[in-house]
Design a protein around this motif. Sequence first.
Motif, mmCIF file in Angstrom:
data_model
loop_
_atom_site.group_PDB
_atom_site.id
_atom_site.type_symbol
_atom_site.label_atom_id
_atom_site.label_comp_id
_atom_site.label_asym_id
_atom_site.label_seq_id
_atom_site.Cartn_x
_atom_site.Cartn_y
_atom_site.Cartn_z
ATOM 1 N N ALA A 13 0.841 -1.189 0.000
ATOM 2 C CA ALA A 13 0.000 0.000 0.000
ATOM 3 C C ALA A 13 0.870 1.231 0.000
ATOM 4 N N HIS A 14 0.292 2.335 -0.413
ATOM 5 C CA HIS A 14 0.967 3.612 -0.242
ATOM 6 C C HIS A 14 0.830 4.006 1.225
ATOM 7 N N ILE A 15 1.741 4.837 1.699
ATOM 8 C CA ILE A 15 1.696 5.277 3.092
ATOM 9 C C ILE A 15 0.327 5.882 3.426
ATOM 10 N N ASP A 16 -0.203 5.504 4.577
ATOM 11 C CA ASP A 16 -1.490 6.024 5.072
ATOM 12 C C ASP A 16 -2.731 5.484 4.377
ATOM 13 N N HIS A 17 -2.580 4.513 3.499
ATOM 14 C CA HIS A 17 -3.774 3.968 2.850
ATOM 15 C C HIS A 17 -4.462 2.911 3.700
ATOM 16 N N GLY A 18 -3.824 2.553 4.832
ATOM 17 C CA GLY A 18 -4.525 1.713 5.799
ATOM 18 C C GLY A 18 -3.967 0.314 5.983
ATOM 19 N N LYS A 19 -2.698 0.131 5.615
ATOM 20 C CA LYS A 19 -2.085 -1.189 5.736
ATOM 21 C C LYS A 19 -2.105 -1.699 7.180
ATOM 22 N N SER A 20 -1.635 -0.876 8.111
ATOM 23 C CA SER A 20 -1.555 -1.342 9.501
ATOM 24 C C SER A 20 -2.933 -1.572 10.097
ATOM 25 N N GLU A 40 -2.427 -0.323 19.653
ATOM 26 C CA GLU A 40 -2.763 0.293 18.376
ATOM 27 C C GLU A 40 -1.659 -0.106 17.404
ATOM 28 N N GLN A 41 -2.047 -0.708 16.324
ATOM 29 C CA GLN A 41 -1.123 -1.138 15.285
ATOM 30 C C GLN A 41 -0.038 -2.073 15.810
ATOM 31 N N PHE A 42 -0.402 -3.325 15.912
ATOM 32 C CA PHE A 42 0.445 -4.329 16.525
ATOM 33 C C PHE A 42 1.742 -4.560 15.756
ATOM 34 N N ILE A 54 5.177 5.446 10.244
ATOM 35 C CA ILE A 54 5.628 4.675 9.092
ATOM 36 C C ILE A 54 6.236 3.372 9.562
ATOM 37 N N THR A 55 6.154 2.386 8.736
ATOM 38 C CA THR A 55 6.701 1.096 9.070
ATOM 39 C C THR A 55 8.139 1.046 8.589
ATOM 40 N N ILE A 56 9.053 0.795 9.478
ATOM 41 C CA ILE A 56 10.449 0.705 9.073
ATOM 42 C C ILE A 56 10.867 -0.757 9.034
ATOM 43 N N ASN A 133 -9.883 0.408 0.076
ATOM 44 C CA ASN A 133 -10.088 0.672 1.500
ATOM 45 C C ASN A 133 -10.744 2.043 1.735
ATOM 46 N N LYS A 134 -11.214 2.243 2.928
ATOM 47 C CA LYS A 134 -11.813 3.512 3.385
ATOM 48 C C LYS A 134 -13.105 3.850 2.647
ATOM 49 N N ILE A 135 -13.877 2.817 2.293
ATOM 50 C CA ILE A 135 -15.132 3.119 1.594
ATOM 51 C C ILE A 135 -16.152 3.789 2.507
ATOM 52 N N CYS A 163 -13.702 -2.289 1.106
ATOM 53 C CA CYS A 163 -13.314 -2.524 2.495
ATOM 54 C C CYS A 163 -13.289 -1.225 3.303
ATOM 55 N N SER A 164 -13.612 -1.349 4.560
ATOM 56 C CA SER A 164 -13.278 -0.283 5.498
ATOM 57 C C SER A 164 -12.563 -0.967 6.657
ATOM 58 N N ALA A 165 -11.254 -0.819 6.670
ATOM 59 C CA ALA A 165 -10.475 -1.456 7.741
ATOM 60 C C ALA A 165 -10.890 -0.852 9.073
ATOM 61 N N LYS A 166 -11.248 0.412 9.038
ATOM 62 C CA LYS A 166 -11.630 1.100 10.268
ATOM 63 C C LYS A 166 -12.904 0.496 10.847
ATOM 64 N N GLU A 167 -13.917 0.265 9.975
ATOM 65 C CA GLU A 167 -15.192 -0.232 10.483
ATOM 66 C C GLU A 167 -15.350 -1.747 10.360
HETATM 67 P P1 GTP Z 1 1.924 3.362 7.200
HETATM 68 O O1 GTP Z 1 2.089 2.360 8.310
HETATM 69 O O2 GTP Z 1 2.314 4.745 7.633
HETATM 70 O O3 GTP Z 1 2.464 2.944 5.890
HETATM 71 O O4 GTP Z 1 0.388 3.605 6.966
HETATM 72 P P2 GTP Z 1 -0.672 2.505 6.783
HETATM 73 O O5 GTP Z 1 -0.846 2.263 5.337
HETATM 74 O O6 GTP Z 1 -0.352 1.372 7.662
HETATM 75 O O7 GTP Z 1 -1.956 3.260 7.272
HETATM 76 P P3 GTP Z 1 -2.675 3.171 8.674
HETATM 77 O O8 GTP Z 1 -3.271 1.844 8.873
HETATM 78 O O9 GTP Z 1 -1.780 3.715 9.712
HETATM 79 O O10 GTP Z 1 -3.868 4.181 8.377
HETATM 80 C C1 GTP Z 1 -3.644 5.521 8.058
HETATM 81 C C2 GTP Z 1 -4.817 6.358 8.554
HETATM 82 O O11 GTP Z 1 -6.009 5.985 7.860
HETATM 83 C C3 GTP Z 1 -5.111 6.146 10.027
HETATM 84 O O12 GTP Z 1 -5.469 7.388 10.573
HETATM 85 C C4 GTP Z 1 -6.286 5.169 10.035
HETATM 86 O O13 GTP Z 1 -7.088 5.327 11.166
HETATM 87 C C5 GTP Z 1 -7.006 5.586 8.776
HETATM 88 N N1 GTP Z 1 -7.778 4.468 8.190
HETATM 89 C C6 GTP Z 1 -7.351 3.226 7.913
HETATM 90 N N2 GTP Z 1 -8.331 2.491 7.373
HETATM 91 C C7 GTP Z 1 -9.421 3.298 7.309
HETATM 92 C C8 GTP Z 1 -10.772 3.117 6.843
HETATM 93 O O14 GTP Z 1 -11.172 2.067 6.376
HETATM 94 N N3 GTP Z 1 -11.572 4.201 6.917
HETATM 95 C C9 GTP Z 1 -11.187 5.389 7.422
HETATM 96 N N4 GTP Z 1 -12.051 6.375 7.462
HETATM 97 N N5 GTP Z 1 -9.938 5.585 7.873
HETATM 98 C C10 GTP Z 1 -9.077 4.561 7.816
#
Ligand code: GTP
Length: 598
Positions: A13-20, A40-42, A54-56, A133-135, A163-167
């Motif tokens: 994934a690109h950074i912040d797209h919700g991988k963790s 948070e984020q195991f 960021i994941t190193i 993700n993040k629908i 997908c919504s990883a959040k929900e």
């Molecule tokens: P890195 O570890 O930095 O590469 O980022 P990542 O791709 O692991 O992203 P991460 O899971 O940290 O999510 C980035 C942000 O998006 C966080 O603030 C999450 O809470 C948010 N997020 C992840 N999934 C969703 C989702 O399905 N919906 C919404 N609304 N936010 C989400």
Amino acid sequence: VPVSRIRNFSIIAHIDHGKSTLADRLLQQTGTVEQREMKEQFLDNMDLERERGITIKLQAARMQYVAKDGEVYCLNLIDTPGHVDFSYEVSRSLAACEGALLVVDASQGVEAQTLANVYLALENNLEIIPVLNKIDLPGADPDRVREEIEEMIGLDCREAILCSAKEGIGVDEILEAVVKKVPAPPETVDEPLRALIFDSYYDSYRGVIVYFRIIDGDVRKGDKILFMASGKEYVIDELGVLSPSQIPVDRLRAGEVGYIAASIRSVADARVGDTITHAGRKAAKMLPGYEEATPMVFCGLFPIDADQFPELREALEKLQLNDAALKFEPETSSAMGFGFRCGFLGLLHMEIVQERLEREYNLNLITTAPSVVYRVHTTSGDVIEVDNPAALPDAGKRQFIEEPYVRLEVITPKDYIGTLMELAQNRRGDFKELKYITTSRASIVYEVPLGEVVSDFFDQMKSRSKGYASMEYSMVGYRKNDLVKLDISINGDSVDPLATIVHRDKAYNVGRALTQKLKELIPRQMFKIPIQACIGTKVIASESISAMRKDVLAKCYGGDITRKKKLLKKQAEGKKRMKSVGRVDVPQDAFMAVLKLE
Ligand code: GTP
């Protein structure tokens, strides 16, 4: 679990797209990690990582999953680091898998890092499962993003998972897709052992802990193993699986993912990408893809207090036990005294090491501006590599200089195409390609000198695009250019850590801007300080800092005590990061001034 029910996969994934966030969900959904023990984020378990988001370092987790077909599957999720500096580690993690979830933020779309990761996954022949993700976000536009993935990557997205990883939406579907679409590992348990190392870290009690995927054969506790690239042999003290905490087992076989401890002294003995085999029954050939770590960016590290030099050496040695890519050797500078010239994979790697040295080892350091590695062809016919501008042979001894180039890809909303192309052009980029991904976003490709990218290119790109553009780059090789060394002298002393290598056409502008910047940054002293930029013996720019007439505190008229305190505090803080060069105190910022000229 039979090999036919093992699935090894990673998330790209690109950074912040919700991988963790998604990884956490998968661990929860499969009951691998209970909600309450879920940090948070195991998977990102280093503080520094969490702070920077960021994941190193990569890790792995084994999950038990009962699929809709009623069978129990063993799913190994292998995490990947999310930064261009660590693309070799990403490629080795992917090589340990048969499939990958491609996570794209449905409110953003395909970004530069998405593409770079997909290329690596395709090189490793992985089955790619697209996940939008993040629908849940109101701005999500899965149809447009589906189109982008099909256009840019050529991946069929009709079955892309919403997908919504959040929900927690779509998580079951993802687990089912992993079971159905990712191929099982091949059955090669009878062959000689070959296991691919995808991560290793130093543990002060057990020695290096090595994470690996067994490609062929099997391995048991007590086995004598050989690391094929380093040539080192060890006996396995402990063997286990990652769930994601370490759980010892007696045996692991082809297709499985696990860890070993074998009192290994340094990660250099068991590097990422190396192949583990049995010392007695050796595999004929190493697994493909192993590479030596080549530092791309170098800088000088000097203790502010010369007494800290031995401590700095010790700290670097300790960090190196856990970081095979970190290189260093002693450097002596007439201006700075004793320090180390250090090599890093890239800027992020450099920042991480600098931060550790200061935070974990309490060192007070001056760091010099990063430099790339130049190839200098001398008049005597030799080719020497120069990673320190101060060490560049004199013009009379050089035939020509070559510098490293990268292929740089920037993805941006179309409004910023003009300004970003101008930026790349200013950085001596050769235009390669402009391609619209959709009507609103485009990919721009340039070949640019790495030296121009490691200065503040990333920050400039972000500010010119209001944060919307993303970039990735990869090495393309060395090219000859008309480069010169710009020397800086302060108060008549040449300050070697301020020397920089620039293109002749830019030398005058850089010289002028740099002397002006230094004038701003270096505090006034009791005497006048001339600052000069020179090429060889020719002065191309000069400035001077006028002498301080009164005491700083005199300005306060003795009245406002809080202001006086503030001023003293500011001076004290400034002092901490000053290095005396001759009679002049030069602040840390001044050593980085060359990066901030735009
Ligand atoms: P890195 O570890 O930095 O590469 O980022 P990542 O791709 O692991 O992203 P991460 O899971 O940290 O999510 C980035 C942000 O998006 C966080 O603030 C999450 O809470 C948010 N997020 C992840 N999934 C969703 C989702 O399905 N919906 C919404 N609304 N936010 C989400």
